[in-house]
Motif scaffolding. Structure first.
Motif, mmCIF file in Angstrom:
data_model
loop_
_atom_site.group_PDB
_atom_site.id
_atom_site.type_symbol
_atom_site.label_atom_id
_atom_site.label_comp_id
_atom_site.label_asym_id
_atom_site.label_seq_id
_atom_site.Cartn_x
_atom_site.Cartn_y
_atom_site.Cartn_z
ATOM 1 N N UNK A 62 0.739 -1.248 -0.118
ATOM 2 C CA UNK A 62 -0.162 0.027 -0.050
ATOM 3 C C UNK A 62 0.784 1.230 -0.084
ATOM 4 N N UNK A 63 2.068 1.006 0.390
ATOM 5 C CA UNK A 63 3.134 2.288 0.487
ATOM 6 C C UNK A 63 3.980 2.255 -0.643
ATOM 7 N N UNK A 64 3.463 1.649 -1.836
ATOM 8 C CA UNK A 64 4.376 1.873 -3.159
ATOM 9 C C UNK A 64 5.695 1.565 -2.911
ATOM 10 N N UNK A 65 5.942 0.685 -2.187
ATOM 11 C CA UNK A 65 7.519 0.194 -1.863
ATOM 12 C C UNK A 65 7.973 -0.678 -3.090
ATOM 13 N N UNK A 66 8.828 -0.270 -3.748
ATOM 14 C CA UNK A 66 9.666 -0.814 -4.761
ATOM 15 C C UNK A 66 11.343 -0.929 -4.296
ATOM 16 N N UNK A 67 11.766 -2.255 -3.834
ATOM 17 C CA UNK A 67 13.214 -2.105 -3.406
ATOM 18 C C UNK A 67 14.198 -1.808 -4.679
ATOM 19 N N UNK A 68 15.421 -1.513 -4.107
ATOM 20 C CA UNK A 68 16.380 -1.241 -4.700
ATOM 21 C C UNK A 68 17.510 -2.393 -4.899
ATOM 22 N N UNK A 69 17.364 -3.060 -6.023
ATOM 23 C CA UNK A 69 18.386 -4.305 -6.033
ATOM 24 C C UNK A 69 18.810 -4.501 -7.410
#
Ligand SMILES: Cc1cc2nc3c(=O)[nH]c(=O)nc-3n(C[C@H](O)[C@H](O)[C@H](O)COP(=O)(O)OP(=O)(O)OC[C@H]3O[C@@H](n4cnc5c(N)ncnc54)[C@H](O)[C@@H]3O)c2cc1C
Length: 568
Positions: free
Chosen positions: A179-186
């Motif tokens: 819901x918090x638009x989390x898109x990790x960096x990897x």
């Protein structure tokens, strides 16, 4: 894995201990931002892993997480911006030595400038002068490049930790991240096919002389810390990845008879490691989650209490110190509202963690050592453009995060369909404020919000046209036009500040009063322009200060971030 095992994490267990279990330890956190959220989370995880019950109380001076309309100033920084998640987020804020002097001679609205002239004391308060002097001394520090590299490595570690918190979370926590638009960096999961939201993202650079050279320098930094898939993108590649950038691509490119469509000389797009988190959505939900996850206990009077408590309107203004055979320690807090919380000395010792962030000088005013500090102001502009029912399908796949760079300005950027509206959030650009607090009606905020709305219009004119009800392509929007969007509750303006120590390094771990270590106090602060990205890594390191860890990387980070450091 080394770091996870150092802290005893990685269990993925989230069930609270039974109500009747005794409380084994207590922690008080001063300041309720994203660092405090990570402090609370890791304290809980660590206790669970050891089969212990911990109670955490967070004291926050602000009255709410998100500034309500008309009350643009809210202290909780991460709740009022859109967080870009990158390994180098923290590096962008403190110019070094002579560079700071030069930038301070240029007004914030000129390219490369950071000076404001309409804020009494911003440039010449005692704290501001001390900070500038320390930055100048620090310019000749031979370890500067080593510090920078260690921050990039800490940033990379923090990217991994964000992903780990998500992956090891239960379904409720995962839903909060989504819901918090989390898109990790990897590194991307598919090397042969570029996709949005697979660890990398598009960053746009425009209006910049030699934009490609700048982008290649960024690429070299990411290559140097092990990211292998950075690349310059052509306009066609950008459009294929993100059709909502088609207007931008056609406005900033031309067709070369031999090379096909190429960027104008002042524009380029970079495919680079990066993610995002809508921290304004995330933080309140995450604190609610912690309250549930940490469970309850029965107090001395037989009443049921929550193990996690978050108190607004509680500004800590004084610390009660006590000495006992174990040394100096914090025995309690005094608050601005006249109340106090002083420990019964026979009770088990409480751990105090200070995360005052934007409130630079708080450690010093509470009686601890604090490296010379200053605040750098920064604005955010959040748009919520309501859609008609028949428009929603058209924008269902609209979702991107990036950084958009223009000469002297970098904006963290998130845009997506959110709650039947188009949400576009941008945050960034800076000016030097010494120890002063920026206000929404000062020149800096007014001017920068105007620049921000125009950059949004440069990149996504389709949506500004929707908001304005007229075609805004190629137009320059005036301050009045922005005000009308604010009046219509489509735009929300906010200005806050980033807390910075003279060397741009965070301040982590043990606290000291003069030469004396304070046995039960720690801090996690001065996260500058990168606290959303760096808070898991910073808290991770800060917690290790209490443990006998022999790891060269941990030792280096804790040495550079020591709260006693000074250049004099
Ligand atoms: C415009 C802007 C854009 C940014 N963009 C990004 C980004 O894209 N990515 C990124 O990683 N970072 C970004 N940052 C930086 C990031 O927001 C900060 O580094 C981060 O918020 C720091 O978190 P914190 O919890 O340490 O401090 P804060 O967020 O400042 O929180 C500290 C809290 O402590 C409270 N407090 C202070 N003193 C007391 C006291 N005495 N008693 C009780 N409470 C107290 C304050 O009210 C505040 O709520 C940005 C910052 C700004 C201003």
């Amino acid at each position: 894995m080394l770091f996870a095992s150092l802290l005893g994490l990685g269990s993925g267990v989230h069930a609270a201990l039974p109500l009747e279990d005794p409380v084994n330890s207590r922690m008080c956190v001063i300041g309720g931002g994203i660092s405090a959220a990570m402090e609370s989370y890791y304290a809980h995880q660590d206790a669970l892993k050891k089969g212990k019950k911990i109670c955490v109380t967070v004291y926050e001076k602000g009255g709410s997480f998100i500034a309500s309309p008309g009350e643009e100033l809210s202290a909780n920084t991460a709740c009022n911006i859109v967080g870009s998640l990158t390994t180098d987020e923290i590096l962008s804020i403190v110019p070094r030595g002579s560079e700071l002097v030069e930038k301070l001679s240029i007004l914030f609205s000129e390219p490369g400038g950071i000076r404001v002239d309409d804020v009494p004391g911003a440039n010449d308060s005692e704290a501001a002068l001390r900070f500038k002097q320390s930055v100048a001394f620090y310019a000749s520090d031979p370890n500067h490049n080593d510090r920078t590299m260690s921050l990039l490595m800490l940033g990379k570690k923090s990217m991994g930790l964000w992903q780990e918190i998500y992956e090891e979370g239960d379904e409720e926590l995962k839903a909060i991240f989504r819901a918090s638009n989390f898109h990790p960096c990897h590194e991307p999961s598919k090397i042969d096919k570029k996709m949005l939201h697979d660890g990398y993202r598009i960053d746009l650079l425009y209006g910049i002389q030699d934009a490609e050279k700048r982008a290649l320098k960024m690429k070299a930094d990411y290559d140097s810390i092990g990211y292998r898939n950075c690349a310059i993108l052509t306009p066609d590649e950008v459009e294929a990845l993100d059709p909502f950038l088609a207007d931008f691509c056609s406005d900033h490119s031309y067709r070369d008879p031999l090379l096909g469509r190429i960027w104008n000389r002042d524009c380029v797009a970079l495919w680079r490691p990066g993610g995002c988190l809508d921290s304004g959505v995330f933080i309140p939900k995450f604190y609610d989650y912690l309250k549930k996850a940490m469970g309850q206990y029965i107090d001395g009077e037989g009443k049921t209490q929550d193990c996690f408590q978050y108190h607004f309107n509680k500004e800590a203004t004084g610390v009660e110190f006590a000495s006992d055979p174990k040394g100096l320690r914090v025995a309690g807090l005094h608050f601005a509202d006249g109340t106090s919380q002083v420990e019964n000395l026979t009770e088990s010792i409480v751990q105090y963690v200070f995360c005052p962030g934007e409130a630079v000088g708080t450690l010093h005013s509470l009686g601890f050592n604090e490296p010379d500090y200053a605040a750098f102001a920064g604005p955010s502009l959040l748009l919520s453009i309501p859609l008609r029912d028949d428009q929603i399908d058209q924008y269902r796949n609209f979702s991107h995060c990036m950084e958009v760079h223009k000469e002297g300005i970098t904006l963290a950027w998130q845009a997506r369909l959110r709650d039947r509206s188009i949400f576009i959030g941008v945050a960034g650009t800076k000016s030097f404020y010494g120890d002063k607090r920026p206000k929404i009606d000062e020149e800096f905020a007014k001017n920068r919000h105007s620049v921000q709305i125009n950059m949004i219009n440069d990149v996504l004119p389709e949506f500004i046209s929707l908001a304005q009800g007229v075609d805004t392509r190629g137009k320059i929007l005036s301050e009045d036009e922005l005000s009308s969007l604010v009046d219509a509750a489509i735009a929300r303006r906010w200005v806050g500040r980033r807390a910075v120590a003279y060397d741009g390094y965070p301040t982590l771990g043990s606290l000291y009063r003069g030469d004396l270590k304070v046995a039960n106090a720690r801090c996690t602060t001065h996260l500058g322009s990168g606290g959303v990205s760096f808070s898991p890594g910073a808290v991770f390191m800060s917690r290790l200060a209490d443990q006998e860890i022999q790891d060269p990387f941990v030792e280096k980070i804790l040495k550079y971030s020591d709260s006693r450091r000074t250049v004099h």
